[in-house]
Design a protein around this motif. Sequence first.
Motif, PDB file in Angstrom:
ATOM      1  N   SER A 129      48.764  66.184  42.257  1.00  0.00           N
ATOM      2  CA  SER A 129      46.933  66.771  41.586  1.00  0.00           C
ATOM      3  C   SER A 129      46.413  66.125  40.675  1.00  0.00           C
ATOM      4  N   ASN A 130      47.684  65.749  39.131  1.00  0.00           N
ATOM      5  CA  ASN A 130      47.195  65.924  38.029  1.00  0.00           C
ATOM      6  C   ASN A 130      46.667  64.255  38.494  1.00  0.00           C
ATOM      7  N   LEU A 131      47.765  63.159  38.729  1.00  0.00           N
ATOM      8  CA  LEU A 131      47.380  61.810  39.547  1.00  0.00           C
ATOM      9  C   LEU A 131      46.385  61.528  40.040  1.00  0.00           C
ATOM     10  N   GLU A 132      45.885  62.941  41.323  1.00  0.00           N
ATOM     11  CA  GLU A 132      44.947  62.432  42.309  1.00  0.00           C
ATOM     12  C   GLU A 132      43.933  62.730  41.047  1.00  0.00           C
ATOM     13  N   LEU A 133      43.627  63.751  40.742  1.00  0.00           N
ATOM     14  CA  LEU A 133      42.350  64.066  39.460  1.00  0.00           C
ATOM     15  C   LEU A 133      41.810  62.642  38.891  1.00  0.00           C
ATOM     16  N   TRP A 184      54.677  61.429  29.641  1.00  0.00           N
ATOM     17  CA  TRP A 184      54.824  60.351  30.952  1.00  0.00           C
ATOM     18  C   TRP A 184      53.303  60.930  31.247  1.00  0.00           C
ATOM     19  N   LEU A 185      53.265  62.061  32.083  1.00  0.00           N
ATOM     20  CA  LEU A 185      52.138  62.725  33.342  1.00  0.00           C
ATOM     21  C   LEU A 185      50.558  61.626  32.639  1.00  0.00           C
ATOM     22  N   GLU A 186      50.440  62.099  30.690  1.00  0.00           N
ATOM     23  CA  GLU A 186      49.601  62.108  30.650  1.00  0.00           C
ATOM     24  C   GLU A 186      48.956  60.548  30.771  1.00  0.00           C
ATOM     25  N   ILE A 187      49.732  59.799  30.225  1.00  0.00           N
ATOM     26  CA  ILE A 187      50.297  58.165  30.543  1.00  0.00           C
ATOM     27  C   ILE A 187      50.009  58.288  31.779  1.00  0.00           C
TER      28      ILE A 187
END
Length: 290
Positions: A129-133, A184-187
């Motif tokens: 969901s973080n990446l989708e947003l 890494w997720l934020e990147i």
Amino acid sequence: MSLLESTRNTFRRDQVWSFLAPHEQQVNVDKDMILYVEGLSVSFDGFKALNDLNLYINDGELRCLIGANGAGKTTLMDVITGKTACDTGSVFFGQNIDLLNKDEAEIAQLGIGRKFQKPTVFEEQTVFSNLELSLKSDKGVLPTLWAKLTPTQLDRIDEVLTTIGLKQQCFMLAGALSHGQKQWLEIGMLLAAEPRLLLIDEPVAGMTAQETERTAELLTSLAGDHTVIVVEHDMEFVRSLARTVTVLHQGSVLAEGTMDQIQNHPDVIEVYLGEDASLTSSTKAGESYL
């Protein structure tokens, strides 16, 4: 087809009406240069955070910025991203886009992404969901309300998950990730927005040795397809990236070159260790300042 399905299809992210879609200005990198910073000065209550700074970044390169606290690293990134206004100077994205005439949202839309030192992920949402947003899409009310992921967007999320090494954590809540994984997720969230230029601030602060090594590999892999500027204090990490290093001092560029060239540069030695010191024989002392 029901009215609801028809409406959803009308506002699919890949079929947004042209008058609703944001206008994208294409960056001109015909000269293989993506960032031009010239004569940049910024003052805060009489203190010159940046002092006639000149910096040029090639398209697709990985550049490291180092320097003591107060050298101007954060202020420079603030100006590039529209957070801080400058007193004098110019900042161009490619040959044609004057960033000083843009606000923060417009600069992000142009393809400039910034990651701060502390990870800012949506901890109550899954990694997916973080990446989708974060996907590059029209963020207007109607398109967002009726949004439905396209196959292309699903492929993009899968590609980013592979790049950042979090495919197995895809449906895990972001808050349950380790500190390194959140970084890494934020990147990955930046990558989902398809940026041309990434500004990364102290990515390995608080990481384990293994996470630091993995982060170096990740950032190195991004260069070429993206331009990456890394601000970092960990000199071993900077050395592992094996790219051009720029040293800032009192708001200006003090030196530029490979890590070996920087550590043996007479101006850097004089400023950070004194005239009689040697960075080659006192590496640890020098690194604690840089």
